[in-house]
Write a protein that holds these residues in place. Structure first.
Motif, mmCIF file in Angstrom:
data_model
loop_
_atom_site.group_PDB
_atom_site.id
_atom_site.type_symbol
_atom_site.label_atom_id
_atom_site.label_comp_id
_atom_site.label_asym_id
_atom_site.label_seq_id
_atom_site.Cartn_x
_atom_site.Cartn_y
_atom_site.Cartn_z
ATOM 1 N N UNK A 147 -4.794 -6.592 -11.378
ATOM 2 C CA UNK A 147 -5.169 -7.831 -10.825
ATOM 3 C C UNK A 147 -5.630 -8.751 -11.847
ATOM 4 N N UNK A 148 -6.147 -8.299 -12.987
ATOM 5 C CA UNK A 148 -6.726 -9.124 -13.998
ATOM 6 C C UNK A 148 -5.468 -9.960 -14.744
ATOM 7 N N UNK A 157 -2.493 -15.617 -10.660
ATOM 8 C CA UNK A 157 -2.743 -17.098 -9.843
ATOM 9 C C UNK A 157 -1.245 -17.515 -9.058
ATOM 10 N N UNK A 158 -0.582 -16.507 -8.925
ATOM 11 C CA UNK A 158 0.477 -16.656 -7.857
ATOM 12 C C UNK A 158 1.827 -17.246 -8.656
ATOM 13 N N UNK A 159 1.895 -17.408 -9.864
ATOM 14 C CA UNK A 159 3.131 -17.933 -10.463
ATOM 15 C C UNK A 159 4.072 -16.873 -10.719
ATOM 16 N N UNK A 160 5.407 -17.069 -10.390
ATOM 17 C CA UNK A 160 6.305 -16.038 -10.345
ATOM 18 C C UNK A 160 7.551 -16.367 -11.207
ATOM 19 N N UNK A 171 -6.057 -11.420 -3.115
ATOM 20 C CA UNK A 171 -5.641 -11.462 -4.539
ATOM 21 C C UNK A 171 -5.562 -10.205 -5.239
ATOM 22 N N UNK A 172 -4.956 -9.218 -4.519
ATOM 23 C CA UNK A 172 -4.551 -8.025 -5.108
ATOM 24 C C UNK A 172 -3.250 -8.044 -5.293
ATOM 25 N N UNK A 213 -1.447 -7.389 5.825
ATOM 26 C CA UNK A 213 -1.238 -6.293 5.061
ATOM 27 C C UNK A 213 -1.606 -6.436 3.633
ATOM 28 N N UNK A 214 -1.538 -5.278 2.770
ATOM 29 C CA UNK A 214 -2.035 -5.266 1.537
ATOM 30 C C UNK A 214 -0.688 -5.634 0.675
ATOM 31 N N UNK A 215 -1.036 -6.019 -0.779
ATOM 32 C CA UNK A 215 0.255 -6.097 -1.524
ATOM 33 C C UNK A 215 0.713 -4.597 -1.534
#
Length: 428
Positions: free
Chosen positions: A329-330, A389-392, A296-297, A160-162
């Motif tokens: 996304x950027x 980049x996935x850092x949270x 990456x969305x 599934x999408x974000x």
């Protein structure tokens, strides 16, 4: 903070302890990047990959992660050789704990820096910045927030999408009476429910929002329909409710959205009215989610019942793009919670992402944005943020903020400062 090697001293490497020293920086969070080829002329490493960068995250005297650069497969061996040469412990890559397992000040919980271009699946949810959560509710709240994060992650794992993931996660919270959204919404001055929600797709900045809606179980689903089925971004009140009917969303009887706890909450607030200072807002609750999918969305969703005893028609930050949340996304995705009027005035979500754009880490960006709101307006709140980049991070200035996150299949949840539990995730 980037330090030359000469400022990093190997004092006593025992049980993974190392000390970082620099002028006035001892005890602070330090990021020291060491280039093996240029900074370690005495090293015996001769492999072509020896020019890769190794990053040490040093805080309170502990190594939390050792990250290799995106080079050839020999980078692992290089890193192990380096650890053996400098630290005398070649298995450091296997034994050093991950950064996200370490409690951070002011409710921060940041994921480790990424060392490859692969995109991780990430879902982070929050249950609202609150003045306090009673002891008898804490476990129910923790279970509810973990359930929402798990639902979002399951959606991502299934492809599934974000946007799908944040909608799914927030819907779980809207259906849980422990949270101030959907069926747990607080009541306005007339004892009625008026709910706000918004959602945003970071791919193209598409957004949808609704405010002051009644008799709708899941405002977030309606906000997504606004985003996808209309040329508009925002519908309110009767117009939003008519649109919901046109879209086939069933009307939910008002009594199903009003809980006994909400009624008692309103009664108590009316009795205490006048005693509350304007700069100490209470009962600020929201739910929200951010997600990064396999493509990456990024996306966010935020939903709320507002503040208890509010004026009829009052709208806070939650449905306002840039304040209650933002996704690009950027850069990253954010969902906020707290005193809505303060969040609106500083555009908290976009402010946090601005700091990310300026090169700050997600932890630094969240802290800067929240502290600005607190210092400028005395406004308290919190936010969750995931970068491209996935850092949270989950950070707050309010007394508590229930949160949960899943990354790389690992579920964590917390409520108070330094209260983090790794939980079992049911993916069935």
């Amino acid at each position: 903070m980037i330090l030359p090697l000469k400022y990093i001293q190997h004092n006593d490497f025992n049980n993974e302890v190392i000390t970082a020293r620099s002028s006035g920086a001892q005890g602070q969070l330090l990021l020291a990047k060491v280039n093996l080829q240029n900074k370690l002329p005495r090293t015996k490493l001769t492999s072509p990959e020896s020019a890769c960068e190794l990053s040490f995250l040093v805080a309170r005297g502990r190594i939390f992660s050792l990250q290799r650069g995106t080079v050839a497969s020999g980078a692992v061996a290089v890193a192990q050789q380096f650890a053996a040469w400098w630290l005398g412990q070649p298995d450091i890559l296997a034994t050093a704990p991950h950064r996200e397992s370490v409690p951070c000040a002011r409710g921060s919980m940041a994921a480790p820096a990424r060392g490859s271009i692969d995109v991780s699946l990430v879902v982070v949810v929050h249950g609202g910045g609150a003045s306090n959560i009673s002891a008898d509710r804490k476990e129910r709240v923790r279970e509810g927030i973990a359930k929402a994060a798990t639902e979002g992650y399951k959606i991502l794992k299934a492809g599934g999408s974000a946007v799908d993931a944040v909608e799914g996660a927030v819907t779980v919270l809207e259906n849980d009476p422990e949270f101030n959204a959907g069926c747990g919404s607080v009541l306005n001055v007339k004892g009625d429910v008026e709910m706000d929600a918004s959602i945003m797709d970071g791919r193209d900045l598409s957004a949808g929002a609704v405010s002051a809606v009644r008799c709708i179980a899941n405002p977030t689903k309606l906000a997504r329909l606004v985003m996808e089925k209309t040329p508009h971004c925002f519908l309110t009140g009767h117009g939003a409710e008519k649109f919901a009917a046109d879209m086939g969303i069933p009307e939910t009887p008002l009594e199903k959205l009003i809980t006994e706890r909400s009624k008692k909450h309103l009664e108590k607030e009316k009795l205490e009215k006048g005693a509350q200072k304007a700069d100490c807002p209470k009962n600020s609750g929201t739910v929200g989610a951010v997600a990064l999918d396999c493509k990456g969305n990024l996306a966010y969703a935020t939903s709320t019942g507002g503040i208890v005893n509010k004026m009829v028609g009052r709208v806070g930050d939650s449905p306002c793009i840039g304040a209650g949340g933002y996704a690009d996304n950027n850069v990253g995705a954010v969902s906020t919670t707290g005193h809505g009027e303060s969040i609106l005035k500083v555009n908290l979500a976009r402010l946090a992402l601005f700091h990310v754009e300026q090169g700050k880490t997600v932890d630094e960006a969240a802290e800067l944005a929240l502290n600005y709101m607190k210092s400028k307006l005395k406004g308290l709140g919190g936010l969750i943020l995931v970068s491209k980049t996935g850092d949270w991070v989950a950070k707050w200035t309010s007394a508590t903020m229930p949160w949960a996150a899943v990354k790389n299949g690992k579920l964590q949840a917390g409520i108070d400062l330094c209260d983090t539990k790794t939980m079992t995730m049911d993916l069935c």
